[in-house]
Scaffold this active site. Structure first.
Site, short mmCIF file in Angstrom:
data_model
loop_
_atom_site.label_atom_id
_atom_site.label_comp_id
_atom_site.label_asym_id
_atom_site.label_seq_id
_atom_site.Cartn_x
_atom_site.Cartn_y
_atom_site.Cartn_z
N TYR A 225 5.46 5.93 -1.26
CA TYR A 225 6.22 6.28 -0.15
C TYR A 225 7.73 5.61 -0.17
O TYR A 225 8.65 5.84 -0.01
CB TYR A 225 5.35 6.13 0.97
N GLY B 204 0.79 -1.28 -0.04
CA GLY B 204 0.14 0.00 0.12
C GLY B 204 0.82 1.24 -0.03
O GLY B 204 0.35 2.35 0.22
P1 NDP Z 1 4.61 13.87 11.20
O1 NDP Z 1 3.64 13.64 10.17
O2 NDP Z 1 4.25 13.57 12.39
O3 NDP Z 1 5.08 15.18 11.05
C1 NDP Z 1 5.46 15.67 9.61
C2 NDP Z 1 6.15 16.88 9.54
O4 NDP Z 1 6.69 17.24 8.16
C3 NDP Z 1 5.33 18.09 9.88
O5 NDP Z 1 6.13 18.87 10.63
C4 NDP Z 1 4.71 18.66 8.58
O6 NDP Z 1 4.63 20.07 8.89
C5 NDP Z 1 6.03 18.60 7.92
N1 NDP Z 1 5.66 18.55 6.49
C6 NDP Z 1 4.95 17.83 5.86
N2 NDP Z 1 4.73 18.12 4.55
C7 NDP Z 1 5.71 19.16 4.29
C8 NDP Z 1 5.92 19.99 3.39
N3 NDP Z 1 5.59 19.97 2.03
N4 NDP Z 1 6.79 21.07 3.54
C9 NDP Z 1 7.35 21.16 4.67
N5 NDP Z 1 7.08 20.40 6.05
C10 NDP Z 1 6.28 19.65 5.57
O7 NDP Z 1 5.60 12.78 10.69
P2 NDP Z 1 6.84 11.96 11.35
O8 NDP Z 1 7.49 12.88 12.60
O9 NDP Z 1 6.29 10.70 12.00
O10 NDP Z 1 7.84 11.70 10.37
C11 NDP Z 1 8.99 12.49 10.14
C12 NDP Z 1 9.95 11.85 9.16
O11 NDP Z 1 10.13 10.55 9.32
C13 NDP Z 1 9.00 11.69 7.82
O12 NDP Z 1 9.71 11.84 6.64
C14 NDP Z 1 8.55 10.12 7.73
O13 NDP Z 1 8.29 9.76 6.23
C15 NDP Z 1 9.65 9.67 8.36
N6 NDP Z 1 9.35 8.18 9.10
C16 NDP Z 1 8.32 8.27 10.09
C17 NDP Z 1 8.46 7.17 10.79
C18 NDP Z 1 7.36 7.08 11.82
O14 NDP Z 1 6.98 5.93 12.04
N7 NDP Z 1 6.59 8.07 12.40
C19 NDP Z 1 8.99 5.93 10.04
C20 NDP Z 1 9.91 6.03 9.01
C21 NDP Z 1 10.29 7.35 8.53
P3 NDP Z 1 2.82 20.61 9.70
O15 NDP Z 1 3.34 20.38 11.10
O16 NDP Z 1 2.86 21.98 9.17
O17 NDP Z 1 2.06 19.63 8.80
#
Ligand code: NDP
Length: 240
Positions: free
Chosen positions: A147, A143
């Site tokens: 990503y 799915g």
């Molecule tokens: P969250 O969804 O909790 O937070 C995402 C953050 O990214 C937010 O601050 C959001 O801003 C910001 N963001 C999203 N889109 C944009 C954009 N277009 N421009 C600027 N900022 C953006 O994510 P996580 O903390 O869980 O994940 C952080 C990273 O770690 C990501 O890259 C994710 O793919 C990766 N990751 C996470 C895992 C997990 O289990 N949580 C596992 C593996 C990887 P706003 O607050 O304004 O929406």
């Protein structure tokens, strides 16, 4: 002078923890975010770290904001490409927009931000770029063709840029988190999450600060000989 670090998506989740950890280590931190103004305001009120809103998928916006930040704080020494989104769905139901948005933000964002900051690091002979990939970019995930492709691309991007930065004192590394207890994972249905946790040898989800500590190490002087590598922080779920 304190090193200056930009953390994309730095106001909540893993990024918030990275911002706070780097600040605690004496870095001058600027956190970027996309649109959740409420969380960004609360974050800045609590930490004093400025939060700047722009879309990392927007090439021009990355460039202009990095120019502004460098003008205000002197230079940008550390870039943490953490911002990421999911638009999950099996391929036969996934729209082109779902594909494109994830590629644009998750992978395009790394290019846009590196393009805006790497030349300065290269000229000054010191820099750190740390890209947040994912276990699902290493192992794939049902799915998530969008990503997984974007995150897998981050790992290739890291190794290629590491070769370009190596002789200029700029290291480029990735961290591949496993499942971490943030809003992103809270969106996964509980019965799916239970099955995932059952496959994690450590027996739990990870915490954001466990990723932040990895970032702090890769940003440090002690990590100068580490470049082009991926640090997997996943509780043993995928031993890669
Ligand atoms: P969250 O969804 O909790 O937070 C995402 C953050 O990214 C937010 O601050 C959001 O801003 C910001 N963001 C999203 N889109 C944009 C954009 N277009 N421009 C600027 N900022 C953006 O994510 P996580 O903390 O869980 O994940 C952080 C990273 O770690 C990501 O890259 C994710 O793919 C990766 N990751 C996470 C895992 C997990 O289990 N949580 C596992 C593996 C990887 P706003 O607050 O304004 O929406």
């Amino acid at each position: 002078m304190a090193r200056v670090a930009i953390v994309t998506g730095g106001t909540r989740g893993i990024g918030e923890s990275i911002s706070r950890t780097l600040q605690g280590l004496g870095y001058t931190v600027v956190a970027n975010y996309a649109g959740n103004i409420e969380r960004a305001k609360a974050f800045t009120a609590d930490t004093g770290i400025p939060a700047v809103r722009w879309d990392v998928g927007d090439h021009e916006a990355c460039f202009h904001n990095c120019v502004d930040i460098a003008a205000r704080y002197g230079q940008i020494d550390v870039l943490v490409n953490n911002a990421g989104v999911t638009r999950d769905g099996v391929l036969h139901k996934m729209t082109f927009d779902d594909w494109n948005e994830v590629m644009r933000i998750n992978l395009g964002g790394c290019f846009n931000m590196a393009k805006a900051t790497f030349p300065g690091m290269r000229d000054r002979g010191w820099g750190r770029i740390i890209n947040i990939g994912s276990i699902n970019g290493q192992a794939g995930q049902y799915g998530q063709v969008n990503y997984a492709a974007a995150k897998s691309g981050i790992h290739g991007f890291t190794k290629a840029l590491a070769q370009e930065g190596a002789k200029f004192g700029v290291t480029v590394n990735a961290i591949a988190p496993g499942y971490i207890d943030t809003d992103m994972v809270a969106a996964v249905p509980q019965q799916v999450l239970d099955k995932i946790v059952a496959k994690i040898p450590v027996g739990r989800l990870g915490h954001a600060n466990e990723i932040a500590r990895g970032v702090a190490f890769l940003a440090s002087e002690d990590a100068a000989f580490i470049t082009g590598s991926t640090l997997s922080i996943n509780g043993g779920q995928h031993m890669y």
